[in-house]
Design an enzyme around this catalytic site. Structure first.
Site, mmCIF file in Angstrom:
data_model
loop_
_atom_site.group_PDB
_atom_site.id
_atom_site.type_symbol
_atom_site.label_atom_id
_atom_site.label_comp_id
_atom_site.label_asym_id
_atom_site.label_seq_id
_atom_site.Cartn_x
_atom_site.Cartn_y
_atom_site.Cartn_z
ATOM 1 N N GLN A 291 0.846 -1.286 0.021
ATOM 2 C CA GLN A 291 -0.047 -0.083 -0.018
ATOM 3 C C GLN A 291 0.791 1.342 -0.119
ATOM 4 O O GLN A 291 1.909 1.244 0.827
ATOM 5 C CB GLN A 291 -0.906 0.089 1.381
ATOM 6 N N TYR A 324 -5.495 -12.740 -3.413
ATOM 7 C CA TYR A 324 -4.622 -11.613 -3.979
ATOM 8 C C TYR A 324 -3.828 -11.125 -2.815
ATOM 9 O O TYR A 324 -3.835 -9.798 -2.656
ATOM 10 C CB TYR A 324 -5.692 -10.459 -4.677
ATOM 11 N N GLU A 348 -1.469 -15.895 -4.112
ATOM 12 C CA GLU A 348 -1.224 -14.693 -4.745
ATOM 13 C C GLU A 348 -0.349 -14.963 -6.132
ATOM 14 O O GLU A 348 0.329 -16.079 -6.099
ATOM 15 C CB GLU A 348 0.099 -14.048 -3.843
ATOM 16 N N ASP A 391 -8.407 -8.567 -2.130
ATOM 17 C CA ASP A 391 -7.865 -7.475 -2.431
ATOM 18 C C ASP A 391 -7.320 -7.475 -3.951
ATOM 19 O O ASP A 391 -6.035 -7.418 -4.168
ATOM 20 C CB ASP A 391 -6.739 -6.911 -1.529
ATOM 21 N N CYS A 418 -9.352 -0.482 -4.831
ATOM 22 C CA CYS A 418 -8.928 0.697 -5.021
ATOM 23 C C CYS A 418 -9.558 1.553 -5.936
ATOM 24 O O CYS A 418 -9.151 2.368 -6.780
ATOM 25 C CB CYS A 418 -7.308 0.512 -5.214
#
Length: 462
Positions: A291, A324, A348, A391, A418
């Protein structure tokens, strides 16, 4: 009503730079504001709803469904307009000097309070249009930001100095630069006000970077050693790289990287940075995802675990998945919550980032780390979970993955996003699959830009 400028009254052709006077309407997703000229929609950047402005068309054509433009003069200003903190990103100042502004600070002319209101409006519009959900959520301010005395903002903060990552191009003369929005125009930069002081203190704009095409910088908010990543141009030899290396601050790690292959090679120090969040330490290699806002990890982990704990979906003995998962930002606190009697599956897609997750969670035997695409892993390893954390990248999860998530039978899903458009689209898929939006929080983790982060709690409707 819109008016042509005094100097040019005809519609633009592909060769002319046309200026028009328009009344600015509502904000649209992507940092644009809607205006109209003779029935045609124009997406205007660097404006505020309710203003009358002179614009310069940057993307136009008779066959285009809409045009794009930048503000070059404000004729009737909004009370929410403020002095832009960065002259290179100030559209009016930049065009006065003959060129476009750099991208990445497109709301810097708007007070922080109004920025968050505008982001709330965008989120509400996307939810209604794409998911059929009527809901207004206040965008919460980030905790960081240096005080700015008498700036007229009730929040008393600057919204500056928050980026722990920064990406730069390199000009033909070898100087650090950034691109204008949707443009090949490359503008030399001599500071980055949105970045942490540790990034600016590297003074990379003083270095001759000829032979390098791109520079990535990561400066952890915990003050640990920063990492400078150099993407060499084809043909750049070791002698040139070593010469550049000698010009870079000696207390920084430096590595070369191939953006296509994802390869990172050590030049000096480490090829990774050490991040801290939620009581854990995380190794993040090269361009591995983390982030950007210095306060984002704590804020997002708090929102996710708060939703799941508060609803009784997470606790000792729970079976959860972090999809993710990146380097394990959410995986580690999830592992804490479920304890050794529970289990956590971390998925991932990026091989390098998944390797980081293995290192970060190596002492947690109840955590399983799997590298691969989420849809493939869910298909090959069908399991039932008490709750999920997802995410996804900016494009969202997508219809097929949403269907797989529903089929895995969780009692709740915490969805971190996001992008309000992709989130609203996915929320529509969940609703069609018999799920509902239980709770939603929105965070201003990208001040002075149009971006925002949301955390949602989704549960079966029945």
């Amino acid at each position: 009503m819109t008016h042509p400028s005094n100097t040019e009254s005809s519609l633009p052709d592909s060769q002319a730079s046309t200026e028009l006077v328009v009344d600015v309407g509502p904000i649209a997703h992507g940092g644009h504001f809607v205006a109209r000229h003779e029935g045609r929609v124009i997406f205007v950047r660097h404006a505020i709803p309710g203003e009358k402005v002179r614009i310069r068309l940057t993307d136009s054509g008779e066959a285009s469904r809409f045009w794009r433009a930048d503000v070059v003069e404000v004729l009737e200003a909004s009370p929410d307009r403020t002095h832009h903190f960065w002259s290179l990103a100030d559209s009016i100042a930049a065009w006065r000097k003959g060129g476009p502004p750099v991208g990445g600070a497109e709301l810097g002319h708007v007070t922080l309070q109004r920025q968050r209101q505008l982001k709330s409006e965008v989120l509400a519009e996307q939810l209604k249009r794409l998911a059929g959900v009527e809901l207004h959520v206040e965008v919460e301010a980030a905790r960081g930001g240096d005080p700015v005395p008498d700036d007229g903002d009730r929040l008393g903060e600057s919204g500056l100095g928050w980026r722990t990552r920064a990406s730069f191009a390199v000009t033909p003369e070898g100087r650090l630069g950034m691109h204008a929005h949707r443009s090949d125009v490359l503008i030399p930069v001599h500071d980055m006000p949105l970045a942490l002081p540790a990034i600016n203190e590297l003074r990379l704009w003083d270095v001759d970077l000829r032979g390098i095409s791109r520079v990535e910088v990561a400066a952890p908010s915990n003050g640990s050693r920063p990492l400078i990543l150099l993407a060499p141009e084809p043909g750049t030899d070791a002698k040139r790289l070593n010469w550049i290396l000698a010009q870079l601050p000696h207390d920084s790690s430096v590595a070369s990287f191939d953006p296509v292959r994802g390869e990172v090679l050590q030049l000096r120090g480490r090829t990774w940075v050490q991040e801290s969040a939620a009581g854990h330490e995380y190794r993040v290699t090269g361009e591995g995802f983390w982030q950007i806002h210095k306060d984002a990890p704590e804020a997002l982990v708090g929102a996710v675990t708060g939703f799941l704990h508060g609803g009784g979906y997470l606790g000792p003995g729970s079976t959860v998945a972090d999809l993710y998962a990146g380097a394990g930002l959410f995986t580690a606190p999830l592992a804490d919550a479920v304890g050794v009697t529970g289990s956590v599956l971390s998925v991932e897609g990026s091989p390098g980032t998944s390797r980081d997750a293995r290192k970060n969670l190596h002492g947690e035997p109840h955590v399983e780390i799997v590298q691969g695409k989420v849809e493939r892993v869910l298909r090959q390893r069908p399991r039932t979970f008490d709750s999920l954390v997802i995410d996804p990248p900016r494009a969202g999860a997508g219809k097929a993955v949403v269907s797989q998530l529903i089929d895995s039978g969780p009692r709740a899903i915490a969805y971190v996003s996001c992008d309000p458009a992709s989130f609203a689209r996915d929320l529509g898929y969940f609703r069609n699959g018999g799920w509902r939006l239980e709770s939603l929080r929105a965070f201003d983790l990208y001040p002075h830009t149009h971006h925002l982060e949301t955390v949602a709690l989704l549960v079966p409707a029945a």
